[in-house]
Design an enzyme around this catalytic site. Structure first.
Site, short mmCIF file in Angstrom:
data_model
loop_
_atom_site.label_atom_id
_atom_site.label_comp_id
_atom_site.label_asym_id
_atom_site.label_seq_id
_atom_site.Cartn_x
_atom_site.Cartn_y
_atom_site.Cartn_z
N CYS A 15 0.86 -1.18 0.00
CA CYS A 15 0.00 0.00 0.00
C CYS A 15 0.90 1.24 0.00
O CYS A 15 1.96 1.25 0.62
CB CYS A 15 -0.94 0.09 1.19
SG CYS A 15 -2.17 -1.20 1.22
N ARG A 32 3.72 -0.48 -4.90
CA ARG A 32 3.46 -0.94 -3.54
C ARG A 32 2.14 -1.69 -3.41
O ARG A 32 1.78 -2.17 -2.34
CB ARG A 32 3.46 0.26 -2.59
CG ARG A 32 4.75 1.02 -2.56
CD ARG A 32 4.64 2.24 -1.69
NE ARG A 32 4.60 1.89 -0.28
CZ ARG A 32 5.65 1.80 0.51
NH1 ARG A 32 6.84 2.03 0.03
NH2 ARG A 32 5.53 1.48 1.77
N TRP A 76 -2.72 -2.76 -1.64
CA TRP A 76 -2.41 -4.19 -1.73
C TRP A 76 -3.33 -4.83 -0.71
O TRP A 76 -3.17 -4.64 0.50
CB TRP A 76 -0.95 -4.46 -1.40
CG TRP A 76 -0.55 -5.88 -1.66
CD1 TRP A 76 -0.23 -6.44 -2.85
CD2 TRP A 76 -0.39 -6.92 -0.68
NE1 TRP A 76 0.10 -7.76 -2.69
CE2 TRP A 76 0.01 -8.08 -1.36
CE3 TRP A 76 -0.56 -6.98 0.70
CZ2 TRP A 76 0.24 -9.30 -0.71
CZ3 TRP A 76 -0.33 -8.18 1.35
CH2 TRP A 76 0.07 -9.33 0.64
N ASN A 125 -1.56 2.84 5.34
CA ASN A 125 -0.62 1.79 4.93
C ASN A 125 -0.24 1.02 6.18
O ASN A 125 0.29 1.61 7.12
CB ASN A 125 0.62 2.43 4.29
CG ASN A 125 1.76 1.43 4.11
OD1 ASN A 125 1.53 0.24 3.94
ND2 ASN A 125 2.99 1.92 4.15
N GLY A 126 -0.53 -0.28 6.18
CA GLY A 126 -0.20 -1.10 7.35
C GLY A 126 -1.34 -2.04 7.67
O GLY A 126 -2.20 -2.30 6.82
N GLU A 174 17.81 -17.40 -6.88
CA GLU A 174 17.36 -16.07 -7.26
C GLU A 174 16.79 -16.07 -8.69
O GLU A 174 15.75 -15.46 -8.97
CB GLU A 174 18.52 -15.06 -7.14
CG GLU A 174 18.23 -13.67 -7.63
CD GLU A 174 17.00 -13.01 -6.99
OE1 GLU A 174 16.47 -13.53 -6.01
OE2 GLU A 174 16.55 -11.99 -7.54
N LYS A 184 12.98 -15.01 -9.68
CA LYS A 184 12.72 -13.94 -10.65
C LYS A 184 11.78 -14.45 -11.74
O LYS A 184 10.82 -13.79 -12.10
CB LYS A 184 14.05 -13.49 -11.26
CG LYS A 184 14.18 -12.08 -11.60
CD LYS A 184 14.47 -11.13 -10.48
CE LYS A 184 13.79 -11.40 -9.18
NZ LYS A 184 14.17 -10.60 -8.07
N GLU A 208 8.12 -15.09 -10.32
CA GLU A 208 7.29 -13.95 -9.94
C GLU A 208 6.79 -13.16 -11.14
O GLU A 208 5.70 -12.61 -11.08
CB GLU A 208 7.96 -13.05 -8.90
CG GLU A 208 9.19 -12.31 -9.36
CD GLU A 208 9.76 -11.41 -8.23
OE1 GLU A 208 10.98 -11.36 -8.10
OE2 GLU A 208 8.99 -10.77 -7.52
N HIS A 220 18.38 -37.46 -5.76
CA HIS A 220 17.85 -38.05 -4.53
C HIS A 220 16.33 -37.95 -4.47
O HIS A 220 15.75 -38.05 -3.38
CB HIS A 220 18.50 -37.38 -3.31
CG HIS A 220 19.99 -37.62 -3.26
ND1 HIS A 220 20.52 -38.85 -2.95
CD2 HIS A 220 21.03 -36.82 -3.56
CE1 HIS A 220 21.85 -38.77 -3.02
NE2 HIS A 220 22.18 -37.55 -3.41
N LYS A 260 5.80 -4.39 -3.79
CA LYS A 260 7.19 -4.27 -3.33
C LYS A 260 7.13 -4.03 -1.82
O LYS A 260 6.14 -4.33 -1.22
CB LYS A 260 7.83 -3.08 -4.06
CG LYS A 260 9.30 -3.33 -4.29
CD LYS A 260 9.84 -2.55 -5.43
CE LYS A 260 11.33 -2.71 -5.47
NZ LYS A 260 11.73 -3.92 -6.21
C1 F6R Z 1 11.61 -10.21 -5.37
C2 F6R Z 1 11.62 -9.19 -4.34
C3 F6R Z 1 11.35 -9.60 -2.94
C4 F6R Z 1 12.15 -8.73 -1.96
C5 F6R Z 1 11.72 -9.04 -0.51
C6 F6R Z 1 12.55 -8.26 0.48
O1 F6R Z 1 11.95 -9.70 -6.61
O2 F6R Z 1 11.82 -8.03 -4.61
O3 F6R Z 1 11.59 -10.95 -2.73
O4 F6R Z 1 13.51 -8.99 -2.13
O5 F6R Z 1 10.38 -8.73 -0.35
O6 F6R Z 1 12.44 -6.89 0.27
P1 F6R Z 1 13.48 -5.87 0.85
O7 F6R Z 1 14.78 -6.12 0.17
O8 F6R Z 1 12.92 -4.53 0.53
O9 F6R Z 1 13.57 -6.14 2.32
#
Ligand code: F6R
Length: 611
Positions: free
Chosen positions: A2, A27, A76, A100-101, A483, A487, A490, A506, A606
């Site tokens: 949010c 967000r 969100w 937000n929260g 990673e 990527k 998502e 295994h 994010k």
């Molecule tokens: C994936 C992604 C998330 C963040 C995670 C931690 O592309 O961006 O997995 O890495 O939510 O976020 P931060 O780094 O902001 O603590």
């Protein structure tokens, strides 16, 4: 998770709020809404489920909005589905607020308000806060006192932007847990979850602290304590500029941000190198505390956690200090064993991730020395750590993190070299070699990789019509596989699994069948022969293998793979970082190929500020 925005003293509040929300959309993008003081109609609210586009359509049907102040929200969803009714702002004829929260005690407060005759029009926790504030307005003489009473009743996390119908052109703000910045321009003032949303108006800001109330009025900002005592705090100046939040010719922010990696690496590493060797003392890191460390514990989430995995490899290899990597949301519930001999490193792009922040607080409580690696200046993780090493990646707008990961792994590798020197495990010559590889070799290699975009794009062709795939690798390559797989998942919604190549046999190898794509990573050249054996195992069962390799002899790997991408020449310790740029680009083009919404993948946001 949010985003909220607010403004006073602007010419067209509707436009300012909506353009700010567009920047904050990363967000959350389940719905958006604004409340503003229309010069003719008074306090007005417009909101719509879906992306900000839906709100914009609604607003354009209304014609010009004549307002100079207001608040806005991009959601969100947590409590209640993404509907018009659940969209913020929420409130009554007297008060509207954006949040937000998460209000954790909302059920109990809702029951209380229902008992008092309040009628709810949404399922959200936010409406509970709004209607409670409405109620408190009757019990207190001033808005400030009502807001203080509200915060006394709420548990959970919140940043609130509030408008009162009888106080036009004034916006109140308060927060606990969730971030909130206040911006001051010429005759204008703003509140925002993230500075990027107001950069086109001002770069002068201050952070609202917990236990403070802000009043935005007459184009200025008054910050006060709960008892009304004014607080004088000098403004800070953001060094990010407005270009950082524009696409600048790229089709997506993710694409732009991958292309920013070489510059971000250099800007992040350069300030930590003196005379060809790493030096983190300007960051305020206590070298003695590190020298005495018996163990280093990384705490992070998602991509930042994956950056920690790669750092573990580097620190253990170069400094020979034991390292553990912990997922923040798990760590804190395991009653972790920590002491003051431990150094905890929290890694976070946003610096606001609720799980990481909670784990950090626990680590400090238990006496550990906490260093954090953070991209957002002044964020909660940064402020609560004993020392902070800022990455200089600039704002990351795409939900999928790319440049933040690259700079995290780069700075952590340099940190590993520094540590190795501190504990006497690395010769000066080797330290110089690694520093050079990180500061010159790595950005150079990433530039070369970016120039080979078409080649990487062509490798995604087998992903157009598959439903799952594997990433495999050993040691550092298993770390980067994690990673790369995240990527891809998502942003393409394709299921992929990252596996330590030697572990596949295994059990999981039973999933490999004719045509299953397997992405084989081999930047650990000394493990090449082992990796070739693993590739042969999957190829024998019908896998279609795309290999990415660096260093050493690659001809045998080419023979057993369907495709092979060889990375530019680079020191073996640094090569996995560059390989991730290739894999980010690979995921990006796979998402474009599959017609996905690259920058705003479904269900995600994010900055995850809820636990
Ligand atoms: C994936 C992604 C998330 C963040 C995670 C931690 O592309 O961006 O997995 O890495 O939510 O976020 P931060 O780094 O902001 O603590």
């Amino acid at each position: 998770m949010c985003g909220i925005i607010g403004c006073t003293g602007v010419e067209n509040a509707g436009e300012v709020l909506v353009s700010g929300l567009r920047t904050l959309e990363y967000r959350g993008y389940d719905s958006a809404g604004i409340a503003y003081f229309d010069k003719e109609k008074g306090l007005s609210v417009q909101k719509a489920a879906g992306k900000i586009r839906a709100l914009e359509e609604k607003l354009s049907a209304l014609g010009e909005i004549k307002a100079s102040s207001g608040i806005g929200h991009t959601r969100w969803a947590t409590h209640g589905a993404p509907t018009d009714a659940n969209s913020h702002p929420h409130g009554s004829a007297r008060v509207q607020l954006v949040h937000n929260g998460i209000i954790e005690n909302y059920a109990e407060l809702r029951a209380e308000l229902l008992g008092l005759g309040y009628v709810f029009s949404s399922e959200t926790d936010t409406e509970v806060a709004a209607l409670l504030l409405d109620r408190l307005l009757d019990a207190y003489a001033s808005k400030r006192e009502a807001i203080v009473a509200l915060t006394g009743r709420l548990t959970g996390s919140y940043a609130l932007g509030i408008l009162f119908a009888d106080e036009p052109d004034t916006v109140y703000a308060v927060r606990r847990g969730s971030p909130l910045m206040l911006g001051v321009g010429e005759g204008k003032s703003f509140l925002t979850s993230d500075l990027t949303a107001i950069l086109t108006h001002t770069r002068d800001y201050l952070v609202l602290e917990e236990g403070e109330i802000a009043v935005l009025r007459d184009g200025g900002v008054l910050v006060m304590k709960e008892d009304g005592t004014p607080i004088e705090r000098p403004l800070k100046r953001a060094d990010w500029d407005a270009r950082a939040v524009r696409l600048e010719g790229h089709a997506h922010f993710m694409h732009k941000e991958i292309f920013e990696e070489p510059t971000a690496i250099v800007s992040t590493l350069r300030p930590r190198v003196a005379g060809g060797l790493p030096d983190f003392s300007p960051d305020g890191v206590d070298a003695e505390r590190l020298r005495r460390a018996e163990r280093i514990v990384f705490i992070a989430c998602g991509t930042a956690y994956h950056a920690s995995l790669l750092a573990r490899r580097m620190i253990e290899r170069e400094a020979r200090i034991p390292v553990e990597c912990e997922i923040a949301s798990e760590f804190r519930y395991r009653d972790p064993i920590l002491s003051e001999r431990d150094v905890v490193v929290c890694v976070s792009q946003s610096g606001e991730t609720a799980d990481t922040l909670a784990a950090l607080r626990l680590a400090k409580e238990r006496g550990a020395y906490v260093v954090s690696i953070v991209n957002v200046v002044g964020s909660s993780v940064a402020r609560e750590s004993d020392a902070v090493i800022y990455t200089h990646a600039g704002p990351e707008i795409a939900v999928a993190s790319t440049k933040a990961y690259t700079v995290q792994t780069a700075i952590l590798s340099l940190f590993a070299v520094w540590l190795a020197r501190l504990v006497g495990k690395c010769s000066e010559a080797r330290a110089r070699e690694l520093t050079e590889a990180l500061t010159v070799g790595l950005p150079g290699a990433v530039r070369e990789i970016l120039a080979r975009e078409e080649e990487i794009k062509a490798l995604t062709a087998p992903l157009s019509d598959v439903s799952y795939l594997f990433y495999i690798g050993r040691c550092a390559d298993a770390d980067i596989a994690a990673e790369a797989s995240l990527k891809l998942k998502e942003i393409t919604y394709l299921h992929s699994e990252a596996y330590a190549a030697g572990e596949l046999k295994h059990g999981t190898i039973s999933l490999i069948e004719q045509g299953t794509p397997v992405i084989a990573l081999s930047t650990e050249a000394e493990l090449r022969e082992k990796m070739i054996a693993n590739v042969k195992e999957v190829a024998a069962r019908g896998a279609r293998v795309t290999a990415f390799a660096a260093g050493g002899e690659t001809a045998h790997l080419a023979e057993v793979s369907d495709d092979l991408f060889v990375l530019p020449e680079l020191d073996a310790s640094v090569a996995p970082i560059a390989a991730v740029t290739v894999l980010q680009m690979f995921a990006y083009h796979a998402a474009v190929l599959r017609g996905c919404d690259v920058d705003q993948p479904r269900n995600l946001a994010k900055s995850v500020t809820v636990e």
